[in-house]
Write a protein that holds these residues in place. Structure first.
Motif, PDB file in Angstrom:
ATOM      1  N   LEU A  60       0.839  -1.198   0.000  1.00  0.00           N
ATOM      2  CA  LEU A  60       0.000   0.000   0.000  1.00  0.00           C
ATOM      3  C   LEU A  60       0.875   1.249   0.000  1.00  0.00           C
ATOM      4  N   GLN A  61       0.300   2.310  -0.528  1.00  0.00           N
ATOM      5  CA  GLN A  61       0.963   3.623  -0.429  1.00  0.00           C
ATOM      6  C   GLN A  61       0.029   4.571   0.307  1.00  0.00           C
ATOM      7  N   CYS A  62      -0.935   5.169  -0.411  1.00  0.00           N
ATOM      8  CA  CYS A  62      -1.848   6.080   0.299  1.00  0.00           C
ATOM      9  C   CYS A  62      -2.808   5.325   1.200  1.00  0.00           C
ATOM     10  N   GLY A  63      -3.057   4.058   0.904  1.00  0.00           N
ATOM     11  CA  GLY A  63      -3.911   3.249   1.759  1.00  0.00           C
ATOM     12  C   GLY A  63      -5.392   3.420   1.520  1.00  0.00           C
ATOM     13  N   TYR A  64      -5.765   4.195   0.524  1.00  0.00           N
ATOM     14  CA  TYR A  64      -7.198   4.435   0.305  1.00  0.00           C
ATOM     15  C   TYR A  64      -7.909   3.199  -0.255  1.00  0.00           C
ATOM     16  N   CYS A  65      -7.204   2.456  -1.096  1.00  0.00           N
ATOM     17  CA  CYS A  65      -7.783   1.255  -1.704  1.00  0.00           C
ATOM     18  C   CYS A  65      -7.681   0.051  -0.784  1.00  0.00           C
ATOM     19  N   CYS A 120      -6.261   0.268  -7.680  1.00  0.00           N
ATOM     20  CA  CYS A 120      -5.282   0.970  -6.863  1.00  0.00           C
ATOM     21  C   CYS A 120      -4.564   1.931  -7.783  1.00  0.00           C
ATOM     22  N   ARG A 121      -4.509   3.202  -7.416  1.00  0.00           N
ATOM     23  CA  ARG A 121      -3.861   4.189  -8.274  1.00  0.00           C
ATOM     24  C   ARG A 121      -2.412   4.428  -7.888  1.00  0.00           C
ATOM     25  N   CYS A 122      -1.981   3.896  -6.748  1.00  0.00           N
ATOM     26  CA  CYS A 122      -0.631   4.230  -6.275  1.00  0.00           C
ATOM     27  C   CYS A 122       0.417   3.171  -6.560  1.00  0.00           C
ATOM     28  N   THR A 123       0.084   1.903  -6.347  1.00  0.00           N
ATOM     29  CA  THR A 123       1.131   0.881  -6.248  1.00  0.00           C
ATOM     30  C   THR A 123       1.496   0.215  -7.557  1.00  0.00           C
ATOM     31  N   LEU A 180      -7.403   7.798  -6.249  1.00  0.00           N
ATOM     32  CA  LEU A 180      -8.596   7.013  -5.904  1.00  0.00           C
ATOM     33  C   LEU A 180      -9.535   7.784  -4.979  1.00  0.00           C
TER      34      LEU A 180
HETATM   35  S1  FES Z   1      -2.467   2.681  -2.208  1.00  0.00           S
HETATM   36 FE1  FES Z   1      -3.346   4.521  -2.977  1.00  0.00          FE
HETATM   37  S2  FES Z   1      -4.941   3.746  -4.168  1.00  0.00           S
HETATM   38 FE2  FES Z   1      -3.952   1.964  -3.543  1.00  0.00          FE
END
Ligand code: FES
Ligand code: FES
Lengths: 167, 827
Positions: free
Chosen positions: A108-113, A145-148, B199
């Motif tokens: 995870l990065q931002c953790g939103y997903c 997931c938009r970050c990883t 997201l």
């Molecule tokens: S960790 Fe940011 S959307 Fe998955």
């Protein structure tokens, strides 16, 4: 002038359900979505919203043992159901092995997903103890997931499966 | 006592698990939408269905009459009580009037026209439906080149759709063309519009509090110190009375810099509603049509001069940038691309004529790789197509033209200094990882069977830590230059180590990397360090540049943290030396039985952090007068050593560090379905010294997914009257786990001489996959007479070019002139 006037009151409906082992009862408008119910009525804000067309899976929860997108389920449809959300994964403060695997693999990065992905992984491993790469990709096809770039999520899910077998 | 190191090594460079994980994994992240306040109201926007229309009337009476509606705001009301937002552009662009709600004209589909505020989100939805807006449709301008004809003007005051124009010229371009052995002419190329779509959508909670006439924001804006500068002048509220707080942010990729208009509306709505807090949660469709898109750019009449060996000697081109309906953060993008003016290449002579225009599309904003990726894609296409035209293998062409390892620090024609790099090494690592020779053999065999397989290389730059002085190249009166970041490091009253920094991370792990830096300074475990989450103007650490954007935290953020920690350490030394009755040289830092402490080597006596903090904070009568300046609460501002660039020549150091990326893709285009498929993929990264390897690797993967998505799946598509056709995720199709190939990761390290740790800013990734995939598709389709002239290529567009011969024909778009000098060229 607008031709439609809004109805004065919308009749509320009673919903009783169990979330993470705890029973709740609320009166809600029939149009309330399950994700709104969880977030606004129960203050369980771990379940997220990322889209409005059932695409992203940030809202994924387990309902009666099956993963559902809680943005595409009305709260009233969950009447009598048993739900598991991200808040219910840890046990006595200890992270669930799936949560641990996501942490260990930097999944995870931002953790939103992440809450949605944890639940989708939970669902996968309930049904398939030795998923291969294709199974893993398919299981989270509905989780954006938009970050990883997904690479470490694949690793995390594989790790969670391996740990579970090893345990 | 021990200096708590990671297996005897420094914490910087260690693969430390992220501190953020514990809350995020439990669903206990602190995201803006999770916040609920007493008496909170909910805001919904009424949006224009037209791309371009005059607003004839707005009738809010029915909405206002609905029980539970607190108020409705219109553009006219806002214009009556505020100043338009600051315009950065010079000349006519200064006359563009930009308000957060459309006043007399809507200029893109989805532009907010009114805002409805009610007791619940559902009620606000209902009431928004009752607002009646009468429109008179106007001609929409959907293409930047059309816009420049000024047939239909968007902004009456400016009287032109051109926002900006400037020419960058260095070296002797015409001489280089006279001397050229080959000249390649490229009529048109186009970089498409897309967005990295975090997201989590935008969220603002704003309160104009009548009790103290302050405005309070809790939101997920990713450049708050910029937002407050725009908001203060717009709202007429002193900047010290605007508090912005962020906590966990669900991704931004630059896009969330642009939420300040919505922040303004929430504050004004709160004021009208008597000071109740107003929450706006953007829906995904709203995000798609009206948050911000990345810049779209068209490259016209490009000429490239090459010598007989295929070395590029000059480039001459015209670039037209489409910034959508309002320039906003633009026209900074008109100069930011020039941070990477020659890309990774050595050519010295170049002329780029750059123009920006408004169109009836969503305004653009900084999007991962902002403004530079468009230019880097252009250069990569140029190098790649020249190689094909002259018949030089792709890898050789790069090696002939790359800046050489021994040339660093490298001075570019426009005065930028590339700090370090080793592009040939990256190519070598990439070729090895992908199995270059193997693939070449497989490709030859597959081609013999009629399959369309291509191998492509993309080399790119991720320039980090901007010199804001480049804004003066755009507008000589812009009051910005340099760059800075602030941090605070303190011992709290009981001796806890607490760090605050002016960044607002969105998943980059700042809490972890900042703790690693401080841990090394104090010789303690990172777990003993608390790093504050998110941003807060009232923490008093930020500068006017604070935020998280433009690949810089490892340099600006961590340098500020490092400086603050050093300052704290110096104070701790002074105090401990006094208490332990010894000299500062005799002191060592680390952890003992009573936790983190400072110890006298000579006597073995020590004082722990509680003891030090106690003296300063609650036991200060024992503090000698000469130490009254010791606070153990140290703010440090790190400044980048920049000068104002030469505005006339457009020359100077525009960025501090240059991380580089080299990707290689092997692709196949299916002959029947035209679906482009990735068969193998390698990403090699060089961001200098790495602070936390898995975090860096994660950023590389993330940027790679964005690039692959953008190259093959994600495009903001408008029809000819300005309807956005990709206004939901289901139409836009962000890349999923099923489409994302496995990425082989490689790493090269050339430490930066421009940062204290040798690290370079990274994270944007320079859009390497877009360049790489274009090159791979070019290789696959060159023999079929196709020129990959667009950055977006899906099955449909390939079908059009390949089967229907609609556009993209090599013979029409690219012309090679061989001069006499070319005779005897080495092939
Ligand atoms: S960790 Fe940011 S959307 Fe998955
Ligand atoms: S919020 Fe439920 S699928 Fe996106």
């Amino acid at each position: 002038m607008p031709e439609t006037a809004m109805p004065e009151t919308i009749e509320k409906i009673s919903v009783t359900l169990k979330v993470n082992g705890k029973e709740y009862q609320r009166l809600v408008e029939p149009r309330m979505l399950l994700v709104e119910f969880l977030r606004e009525e129960l203050d369980l804000t771990g379940t997220h919203v990322g889209c409005d067309t059932t695409y992203c899976g940030a809202c994924t929860v387990l309902m009666n043992g099956a993963s559902v997108k809680s943005c595409t389920t009305f709260a009233v449809q969950a009447d009598g159901a048993e739900l598991l959300t991200v808040e219910g994964l840890a046990h006595n403060g200890e992270l669930h092995p799936i949560q641990k695997a996501f942490g260990d693999a930097y999944g995870l990065q931002c953790g939103y997903c992440t809450p949605g992905l944890l639940i989708s992984t939970y669902q996968l491993l309930e049904h398939n103890t030795s998923p291969n790469e294709k199974d893993i990709r398919k299981a989270i096809a509905g989780n954006t997931c938009r970050c990883t770039g997904y690479q470490n999520i694949f690793k995390a899910i594989q790790l969670a499966a391996d740990n579970r077998k090893g345990a | 006592m021990a200096d708590e190191k990671q297996n005897g090594k420094r914490w910087v460079g260690a693969s430390l698990p992220r501190k953020e994980e514990s809350r995020l994994l439990r669903g206990l992240g602190k995201f803006a939408d999770d916040i609920k306040l007493r008496e909170m109201l909910y805001l919904r926007f009424v949006r224009s269905p037209y791309a371009h229309a005059r607003i004839v009337s707005v009738d809010t009476s029915a909405a206002e009459a609905l029980p539970g509606v607190a108020c409705v705001l219109t553009g006219a009301e806002i214009a009556a009580q505020t100043q338009p937002f600051i315009e950065i552009g010079p000349g006519p662009a200064q006359n563009i009037k930009d308000y957060p709600l459309a006043v007399t004209r809507a200029r893109y589909q989805g532009e907010p026209v009114a805002a409805v505020v009610a007791d619940s989100a559902a009620l606000a939805d209902d009431a928004a439906e009752l607002v009646q807006v009468e429109y008179e449709a106007l001609d929409p301008v959907m293409d930047a080149e059309d816009a420049l004809t000024d047939k239909s003007i968007l902004h009456e005051g400016a009287a032109t759709n051109q926002v900006w124009n400037g020419v960058w010229e260095f070296g002797d371009v015409e001489q280089a063309f006279r001397d050229a052995a080959y000249v390649v002419n490229i009529d048109r190329m186009h970089f498409h519009r897309f967005s990295s779509t975090p997201l989590e959508n935008n969220v603002v909670i704003g309160q104009w509090d009548p009790k103290d006439e302050h405005i309070y924001y809790q939101c997920n804006n990713s450049f708050p110190s910029f937002a407050v500068q725009f908001l203060s002048s717009h709202l007429g509220v002193p900047i010290d009375r605007i508090r912005v707080q962020t906590a966990d942010i669900g991704g931004s990729f630059g896009i969330k810099i642009t939420s300040y208009p919505q922040m303004a509306v929430c504050a004004l709505a709160s004021k009208k509603a008597g000071g109740r807090p107003v929450k706006w949660v953007e829906s995904r469709s709203e995000h798609m049509v009206s948050s911000a898109h990345g810049n779209e750019r068209t490259f016209r009449k490009t000429r490239v001069a090459l010598d007989r060996d295929g070395v590029i000697t000059a480039i001459d081109s015209h670039h037209i940038d489409d910034c959508g309906a309002y320039p906003r953060y633009e026209p900074l993008g008109c100069v930011i691309w020039s941070q990477v003016f020659p890309g990774v290449y050595r050519f010295k002579n170049a002329r780029i004529d750059f123009t920006q225009a408004v169109t009836n599309k969503c305004p653009v904003g900084p999007n991962r790789g902002y403004s530079r990726m468009q230019h880097l894609w252009f250069l990569e296409r140029v190098v790649d197509i020249c190689a094909h035209q002259i018949g030089i293998p792709a890898d050789e062409m790069r090696l002939k033209n790359y800046v050489r390892p021994e040339e660093f620090p490298y001075l570019t024609p426009n005065g930028c200094i590339y700090d370090s790099g080793n592009y040939p090494k990256m190519l070598e690592v990439g070729k090895k990882l992908i199995g270059w020779d193997d693939w070449k053999a497989k490709q030859a065999a597959a081609r013999a069977e009629g399959r369309l397989i291509g191998i492509g290389i993309g080399t790119t730059l991720d320039s980090g830590t901007n010199n804001f002085g480049q804004s003066q190249i755009v507008n000589p009166y812009a009051p910005f230059s340099g760059n800075s970041q602030g941090a605070n490091c303190k011992l709290d009253i009981y001796g806890e180590v607490v760090v605050a920094v002016g960044s607002c991370p969105q998943g980059q792990g700042h809490e972890t990397t900042a703790a690693q830096v401080v841990a090394d300074v104090l010789g303690i475990h990172p777990d003993k360090i608390t790093v504050r989450t998110g941003f807060d103007t009232e923490r008093n650490v930020h500068t006017g540049f604070s935020g998280t954007y433009a690949s810089q935290f490892a340099v600006s953020g961590l340098s500020a943290v490092h400086g603050a920690a050093q300052k704290l350490k110096a104070e701790m030394k002074r105090l401990a030396g006094h208490v332990l009755e010894t000299t500062e040289d005799d002191l060592e830092f680390g952890s003992g039985e009573q936790g983190p402490e400072v110890r006298a080597k000579s006597t073995g006596k020590s004082i722990n952090y509680w003891g030090l903090a106690n003296i300063v904070n609650v036991n200060s009568a024992v503090l000698p007068e000469e130490m009254y300046d010791v606070t153990l609460n140290c703010r440090y501002v790190w400044r980048a050593p920049f000068k104002v660039p030469d505005k006339e020549r457009k020359y100077g150091q525009l960025t501090l560090t240059y991380a580089s990326q080299l990707h290689i893709a092997v692709m196949e285009v299916d002959r029947e379905t035209f679906i482009p498929k990735i068969l193998d993929y390698v990403a090699v990264d060089d961001c200098g010294t790495v602070i936390n390897p898995p975090i860096v690797e994660g950023q590389v993967y993330g940027a790679t997914a964005h690039g692959i998505g953008a190259a093959l799946m994600e495009s903001c598509v408008y029809d000819e009257v300005g309807n956005m056709l990709t206004s939901t995720f289901s139409d836009y199709i962000p890349i999923t786990a099923v489409n994302m190939p496995k990425v082989k990761y490689g790493h090269v390290c050339t430490p930066s001489p421009h940062s204290y740790s040798g690290a370079k800013g990274m994270g944007e990734g320079g859009a390497a996959p877009i360049h790489t995939i274009s090159a791979a598709l070019q290789d696959a389709l060159y023999a079929s007479g196709v020129f990959i002239h667009d950055s977006f290529n899906n099955a449909d567009s390939i079908f059009r070019v390949l089967a229907k011969k609609e556009g993209g024909q090599l013979a029409e778009l690219v012309k090679l002139e061989k001069r006499a000098q070319a005779n005897g060229a080495t092939k």
